[in-house]
Design an enzyme around this catalytic site. Structure first.
Site, PDB file in Angstrom:
ATOM      1  N   PHE A 125       0.859  -1.191   0.000  1.00  0.00           N
ATOM      2  CA  PHE A 125       0.000   0.000   0.000  1.00  0.00           C
ATOM      3  C   PHE A 125       0.891   1.234   0.000  1.00  0.00           C
ATOM      4  O   PHE A 125       1.633   1.466   0.967  1.00  0.00           O
ATOM      5  CB  PHE A 125      -0.860  -0.039   1.258  1.00  0.00           C
ATOM      6  CG  PHE A 125      -1.740   1.151   1.529  1.00  0.00           C
ATOM      7  CD1 PHE A 125      -3.026   1.234   1.005  1.00  0.00           C
ATOM      8  CD2 PHE A 125      -1.308   2.178   2.381  1.00  0.00           C
ATOM      9  CE1 PHE A 125      -3.860   2.312   1.304  1.00  0.00           C
ATOM     10  CE2 PHE A 125      -2.138   3.257   2.684  1.00  0.00           C
ATOM     11  CZ  PHE A 125      -3.419   3.318   2.146  1.00  0.00           C
TER      12      PHE A 125
ATOM     13  N   GLU B  48       0.677   4.150  10.406  1.00  0.00           N
ATOM     14  CA  GLU B  48      -0.797   4.253  10.458  1.00  0.00           C
ATOM     15  C   GLU B  48      -1.218   5.504  11.232  1.00  0.00           C
ATOM     16  O   GLU B  48      -2.253   5.514  11.888  1.00  0.00           O
ATOM     17  CB  GLU B  48      -1.417   3.031  11.139  1.00  0.00           C
ATOM     18  CG  GLU B  48      -1.094   1.730  10.470  1.00  0.00           C
ATOM     19  CD  GLU B  48      -2.026   1.439   9.323  1.00  0.00           C
ATOM     20  OE1 GLU B  48      -2.870   2.307   9.014  1.00  0.00           O
ATOM     21  OE2 GLU B  48      -1.903   0.347   8.748  1.00  0.00           O
TER      22      GLU B  48
HETATM   23  P1  TGC Z   1      -8.676  16.280   6.024  1.00  0.00           P
HETATM   24  O1  TGC Z   1      -8.924  17.582   5.344  1.00  0.00           O
HETATM   25  O2  TGC Z   1      -8.946  16.162   7.484  1.00  0.00           O
HETATM   26  O3  TGC Z   1      -9.458  15.107   5.304  1.00  0.00           O
HETATM   27  C1  TGC Z   1      -9.419  14.931   3.893  1.00  0.00           C
HETATM   28  C2  TGC Z   1     -10.637  14.113   3.490  1.00  0.00           C
HETATM   29  O4  TGC Z   1     -10.554  12.825   4.090  1.00  0.00           O
HETATM   30  C3  TGC Z   1     -11.683  12.585   4.947  1.00  0.00           C
HETATM   31  N1  TGC Z   1     -11.193  11.830   6.092  1.00  0.00           N
HETATM   32  C4  TGC Z   1     -11.421  10.529   6.250  1.00  0.00           C
HETATM   33  N2  TGC Z   1     -12.143   9.659   5.522  1.00  0.00           N
HETATM   34  C5  TGC Z   1     -12.186   8.382   5.943  1.00  0.00           C
HETATM   35  N3  TGC Z   1     -11.527   7.965   7.033  1.00  0.00           N
HETATM   36  C6  TGC Z   1     -10.783   8.802   7.799  1.00  0.00           C
HETATM   37  N4  TGC Z   1     -10.112   8.354   8.861  1.00  0.00           N
HETATM   38  C7  TGC Z   1     -10.707  10.161   7.420  1.00  0.00           C
HETATM   39  N5  TGC Z   1     -10.080  11.255   7.914  1.00  0.00           N
HETATM   40  C8  TGC Z   1     -10.383  12.266   7.079  1.00  0.00           C
HETATM   41  C9  TGC Z   1     -12.173  13.977   5.310  1.00  0.00           C
HETATM   42  O5  TGC Z   1     -13.535  13.967   5.671  1.00  0.00           O
HETATM   43  C10 TGC Z   1     -11.931  14.717   4.019  1.00  0.00           C
HETATM   44  O6  TGC Z   1     -12.951  14.362   3.088  1.00  0.00           O
HETATM   45  P2  TGC Z   1     -13.495  15.426   2.014  1.00  0.00           P
HETATM   46  O7  TGC Z   1     -14.554  14.667   1.296  1.00  0.00           O
HETATM   47  O8  TGC Z   1     -13.985  16.574   2.843  1.00  0.00           O
HETATM   48  O9  TGC Z   1     -12.311  15.788   1.160  1.00  0.00           O
HETATM   49  O10 TGC Z   1      -7.172  15.861   5.704  1.00  0.00           O
HETATM   50  P3  TGC Z   1      -5.829  16.505   6.172  1.00  0.00           P
HETATM   51  O11 TGC Z   1      -5.016  16.722   4.932  1.00  0.00           O
HETATM   52  O12 TGC Z   1      -6.072  17.677   7.078  1.00  0.00           O
HETATM   53  O13 TGC Z   1      -5.125  15.334   7.004  1.00  0.00           O
HETATM   54  C11 TGC Z   1      -5.742  14.825   8.133  1.00  0.00           C
HETATM   55  C12 TGC Z   1      -4.840  13.777   8.842  1.00  0.00           C
HETATM   56  C13 TGC Z   1      -3.567  14.422   9.347  1.00  0.00           C
HETATM   57  C14 TGC Z   1      -5.626  13.280  10.030  1.00  0.00           C
HETATM   58  C15 TGC Z   1      -4.559  12.576   7.950  1.00  0.00           C
HETATM   59  O14 TGC Z   1      -4.004  12.949   6.761  1.00  0.00           O
HETATM   60  C16 TGC Z   1      -3.755  11.484   8.634  1.00  0.00           C
HETATM   61  O15 TGC Z   1      -4.368  10.581   9.188  1.00  0.00           O
HETATM   62  N6  TGC Z   1      -2.383  11.499   8.585  1.00  0.00           N
HETATM   63  C17 TGC Z   1      -1.601  10.352   9.023  1.00  0.00           C
HETATM   64  C18 TGC Z   1      -1.084   9.617   7.810  1.00  0.00           C
HETATM   65  C19 TGC Z   1      -1.092   8.127   7.994  1.00  0.00           C
HETATM   66  O16 TGC Z   1      -1.738   7.572   8.866  1.00  0.00           O
HETATM   67  N7  TGC Z   1      -0.387   7.444   7.126  1.00  0.00           N
HETATM   68  C20 TGC Z   1      -0.380   6.021   7.163  1.00  0.00           C
HETATM   69  C21 TGC Z   1       0.287   5.467   5.935  1.00  0.00           C
HETATM   70  S1  TGC Z   1      -0.042   3.735   5.709  1.00  0.00           S
HETATM   71  C22 TGC Z   1       0.839   2.983   6.902  1.00  0.00           C
HETATM   72  O17 TGC Z   1       1.431   3.547   7.756  1.00  0.00           O
HETATM   73  C23 TGC Z   1       0.802   1.519   6.825  1.00  0.00           C
HETATM   74  S2  TGC Z   1       1.722   0.723   8.030  1.00  0.00           S
HETATM   75  C24 TGC Z   1       1.097  -0.798   7.736  1.00  0.00           C
HETATM   76  C25 TGC Z   1       1.616  -1.871   8.562  1.00  0.00           C
HETATM   77  O18 TGC Z   1       2.770  -2.312   8.279  1.00  0.00           O
HETATM   78  O19 TGC Z   1       0.849  -2.375   9.425  1.00  0.00           O
HETATM   79  P1  FAD Z   2       6.552  12.950   9.797  1.00  0.00           P
HETATM   80  O1  FAD Z   2       5.202  13.142   9.228  1.00  0.00           O
HETATM   81  O2  FAD Z   2       7.694  13.691   9.171  1.00  0.00           O
HETATM   82  O3  FAD Z   2       6.492  13.280  11.351  1.00  0.00           O
HETATM   83  C1  FAD Z   2       7.666  13.573  12.114  1.00  0.00           C
HETATM   84  C2  FAD Z   2       7.191  14.027  13.503  1.00  0.00           C
HETATM   85  O4  FAD Z   2       6.431  15.232  13.376  1.00  0.00           O
HETATM   86  C3  FAD Z   2       6.271  13.002  14.173  1.00  0.00           C
HETATM   87  O5  FAD Z   2       6.554  12.948  15.537  1.00  0.00           O
HETATM   88  C4  FAD Z   2       4.886  13.564  13.945  1.00  0.00           C
HETATM   89  O6  FAD Z   2       3.961  13.182  14.968  1.00  0.00           O
HETATM   90  C5  FAD Z   2       5.172  15.065  14.008  1.00  0.00           C
HETATM   91  N1  FAD Z   2       4.167  15.859  13.277  1.00  0.00           N
HETATM   92  C6  FAD Z   2       3.878  15.828  11.941  1.00  0.00           C
HETATM   93  N2  FAD Z   2       2.881  16.684  11.650  1.00  0.00           N
HETATM   94  C7  FAD Z   2       2.512  17.252  12.830  1.00  0.00           C
HETATM   95  C8  FAD Z   2       1.525  18.202  13.204  1.00  0.00           C
HETATM   96  N3  FAD Z   2       0.661  18.742  12.308  1.00  0.00           N
HETATM   97  N4  FAD Z   2       1.432  18.582  14.490  1.00  0.00           N
HETATM   98  C9  FAD Z   2       2.250  18.021  15.423  1.00  0.00           C
HETATM   99  N5  FAD Z   2       3.210  17.129  15.142  1.00  0.00           N
HETATM  100  C10 FAD Z   2       3.337  16.740  13.851  1.00  0.00           C
HETATM  101  N6  FAD Z   2       3.369   4.043   4.859  1.00  0.00           N
HETATM  102  C11 FAD Z   2       2.631   3.557   3.822  1.00  0.00           C
HETATM  103  O7  FAD Z   2       2.057   4.315   3.045  1.00  0.00           O
HETATM  104  N7  FAD Z   2       2.534   2.209   3.613  1.00  0.00           N
HETATM  105  C12 FAD Z   2       3.147   1.305   4.412  1.00  0.00           C
HETATM  106  O8  FAD Z   2       3.021   0.090   4.213  1.00  0.00           O
HETATM  107  C13 FAD Z   2       3.939   1.797   5.505  1.00  0.00           C
HETATM  108  N8  FAD Z   2       4.633   0.920   6.274  1.00  0.00           N
HETATM  109  C14 FAD Z   2       5.505   1.403   7.213  1.00  0.00           C
HETATM  110  C15 FAD Z   2       6.357   0.526   7.882  1.00  0.00           C
HETATM  111  C16 FAD Z   2       7.281   1.011   8.798  1.00  0.00           C
HETATM  112  C17 FAD Z   2       8.231   0.065   9.481  1.00  0.00           C
HETATM  113  C18 FAD Z   2       7.334   2.402   9.095  1.00  0.00           C
HETATM  114  C19 FAD Z   2       8.299   2.946  10.104  1.00  0.00           C
HETATM  115  C20 FAD Z   2       6.495   3.268   8.429  1.00  0.00           C
HETATM  116  C21 FAD Z   2       5.587   2.794   7.468  1.00  0.00           C
HETATM  117  N9  FAD Z   2       4.787   3.667   6.718  1.00  0.00           N
HETATM  118  C22 FAD Z   2       4.020   3.199   5.692  1.00  0.00           C
HETATM  119  C23 FAD Z   2       4.943   5.109   6.870  1.00  0.00           C
HETATM  120  C24 FAD Z   2       4.262   5.701   8.104  1.00  0.00           C
HETATM  121  O9  FAD Z   2       2.878   5.748   7.929  1.00  0.00           O
HETATM  122  C25 FAD Z   2       4.853   7.093   8.332  1.00  0.00           C
HETATM  123  O10 FAD Z   2       6.186   6.901   8.810  1.00  0.00           O
HETATM  124  C26 FAD Z   2       4.049   7.904   9.318  1.00  0.00           C
HETATM  125  O11 FAD Z   2       2.786   8.234   8.789  1.00  0.00           O
HETATM  126  C27 FAD Z   2       4.773   9.196   9.731  1.00  0.00           C
HETATM  127  O12 FAD Z   2       5.272   9.879   8.624  1.00  0.00           O
HETATM  128  P2  FAD Z   2       6.814  10.382   8.619  1.00  0.00           P
HETATM  129  O13 FAD Z   2       7.658   9.197   8.956  1.00  0.00           O
HETATM  130  O14 FAD Z   2       7.057  11.067   7.342  1.00  0.00           O
HETATM  131  O15 FAD Z   2       6.922  11.400   9.837  1.00  0.00           O
END
Ligand code: TGC
Ligand code: FAD
Length: 392
Positions: free
Chosen positions: A136, A371
């Site tokens: 993903f 996540e």
């Molecule tokens: P924002 O303006 O708040 O929202 C944009 C649009 O998204 C909708 N929305 C959601 N929809 C479904 N589920 C949710 N949880 C949603 N949260 C927001 C929202 O309603 C809006 O929709 P629309 O129709 O109005 O456009 O977006 P933002 O740009 O301000 O960002 C919000 C924020 C910071 C919470 C979000 O971007 C976020 O969650 N950031 C964290 C990124 C993250 O979690 N990355 C994960 C990458 S994948 C990963 O880490 C896999 S690890 C897998 C593993 O190995 O287990």
């Molecule tokens: P940054 O976004 O640069 O954050 C750095 C620091 O700043 C953090 O402490 C954060 O909390 C803080 N910060 C950022 N914004 C704010 C704010 N607005 N206010 C206050 N503090 C803030 N991603 C995928 O898409 N797919 C995957 O399969 C996936 N697998 C992963 C596996 C591993 C082992 C790891 C380590 C990561 C993986 N990720 C994946 C990525 C993961 O989702 C990101 O690392 C995570 O979302 C944080 O992004 P970043 O590392 O760029 O940190």
């Protein structure tokens, strides 16, 4: 590594809240982890290698698409069963749970929910059986917590799309057969594209030197003028809400998974405290050690209740994203704190690969970051209760 003597703590008799099916699913996963994961996982983590031989077993216990309908090869289970499977797998290792989370919630889920029937038929059965492994791609080198800023993009070339960009920190990337990739079109709208290994210009270099999640393969997804067939776009949802919807499902699984890691650390420390003698007594007889254990079981019990209630709400379709964030954040912090305390209880042995605690502890440093980081989930709760956005 020591033999796996795990006994699951259930201080509030939460088994009474589970159905017979829940318990069957949970126990099958538990037995599989004891038999096929525990004996080998330490060596694979030490060697920074994913144990590919467990893929079939993951498929057999229903870990690939637990709640995906059986007509697509999924297990057709409910949300609590899904949570219990993640709990048991992460009891073994967070990296193994990562593989299952990505496959189920981040690859199968978007194809099922946002894909068309042809895409479901083509990909879901192969992913459910483990014949294909998925990844993903959301995070980019310069866009992690803020995925909406992504620069990966595609252009409409008439008979195909041309995809360019790079994703970083991607679980399963080095050996994935297929990747669900989030990219912007020429209008800047985010869409999901299904990219297959073998497409020209698509490469997946592995990320080395990780101290965490060492038994999970992490890498990059690089797109250099990749021609993606038009039928590979997910047609039924676009915008940032599409990938975030997948994250809701994965974060729910992590809220359960973290309990598994915590239970393993607690159980190991409890057993050790009764066996290890110092000053002529088992260390478990000293008040300081009892305080640690008593607080651990209290926090595990609270986390179990949170996860169970969230599962009920997920099943009814009433759980909000903010409620999921709270559970992910709370339960991962709970687990990381327990891992740290449990490690201290084992003294020097706590840092040894003879026991699972240090591995859990290091793994959880990724789990608290991916996540959505710990901070991001706090801000999601803050926004939900105040209505005021502190992200930007
Ligand atoms: P924002 O303006 O708040 O929202 C944009 C649009 O998204 C909708 N929305 C959601 N929809 C479904 N589920 C949710 N949880 C949603 N949260 C927001 C929202 O309603 C809006 O929709 P629309 O129709 O109005 O456009 O977006 P933002 O740009 O301000 O960002 C919000 C924020 C910071 C919470 C979000 O971007 C976020 O969650 N950031 C964290 C990124 C993250 O979690 N990355 C994960 C990458 S994948 C990963 O880490 C896999 S690890 C897998 C593993 O190995 O287990
Ligand atoms: P940054 O976004 O640069 O954050 C750095 C620091 O700043 C953090 O402490 C954060 O909390 C803080 N910060 C950022 N914004 C704010 C704010 N607005 N206010 C206050 N503090 C803030 N991603 C995928 O898409 N797919 C995957 O399969 C996936 N697998 C992963 C596996 C591993 C082992 C790891 C380590 C990561 C993986 N990720 C994946 C990525 C993961 O989702 C990101 O690392 C995570 O979302 C944080 O992004 P970043 O590392 O760029 O940190």
């Amino acid at each position: 590594m020591k033999p796996d003597l795990f006994e699951a703590p259930d201080y509030y008799n939460l088994d009474e809240l589970l159905t017979e099916e829940h318990k069957l699913v949970r126990d099958a996963a538990r037995e599989w982890v004891k038999r096929d994961v525990s004996p080998i996982i330490e060596d694979y983590a030490q060697n920074a290698e994913f144990p590919k031989q467990i893929v079939n077993g993951l498929a057999e216990i229903g870990a690939f698409g637990p709640y995906i309908p059986v007509e697509y090869g999924g297990a057709g289970l409910d949300q609590i069963s899904y949570g219990l499977i993640m709990q048991e797998i992460e009891r073994g290792d967070s990296g193994v749970r990562s593989t299952a989370s990505v496959q189920s919630s981040l690859v199968m889920y978007p194809i099922w929910k946002y894909g068309n029937e042809a895409q479901r038929q083509k990909y879901l059965p192969k992913l459910a059986s483990g014949e294909w492994i998925g990844s993903f791609g959301l995070t980019e080198p310069d866009h992690g917590s803020n995925p909406g800023g992504m620069v990966t993009n595609f252009k409409d070339m008439g008979d195909h799309y041309l995809l360019n960009g790079a994703k970083m920190w991607i679980s399963n990337a080095p050996f994935c057969n297929v990747a669900v990739v989030w990219a912007k079109n020429e209008e800047g709208r985010i869409h999901g594209l299904i990219v297959e290994r073998g497409m020209e210009g698509f490469t997946t270099p592995e990320t080395h030197n990780k101290w965490s999640l060492r038994a999970s393969a992490t890498g990059e997804l690089i797109f250099d003028n990749v021609k993606v067939p038009k039928e590979n776009i997910l047609p039924n949802k676009s915008g940032l809400g599409a990938p975030l919807g997948c994250l809701d499902s994965a974060r729910f699984g992590i809220a359960w998974g973290a309990i598994g890691a915590a239970m393993d650390c607690y159980d190991t420390a409890l057993r050790y405290s009764k066996e290890r003698l110092q000053f002529g007594k088992p260390i478990g007889q000293f008040q300081l050690q009892q305080k640690k254990l008593a607080e651990m079981i209290t926090e595990i019990t609270k986390a179990q209740l949170l996860a169970w209630r969230l599962g009920v709400m997920r099943e009814k379709g009433t759980a909000t994203s903010a409620q999921i964030s709270m559970a992910k954040r709370n339960n991962v912090e709970m687990a990381i704190n327990i891992a740290r305390e449990a490690r201290q209880m084992l003294g020097g042995m706590g840092i040894s690969g003879e026991y699972s605690i240090m591995r859990h502890s290091m793994n959880l440093e990724s789990v608290i970051t991916y996540e959505g980081t710990h901070d991001i989930h706090l801000l999601i709760t803050g926004l939900d209760i105040t209505g005021l956005n502190a992200f930007k």
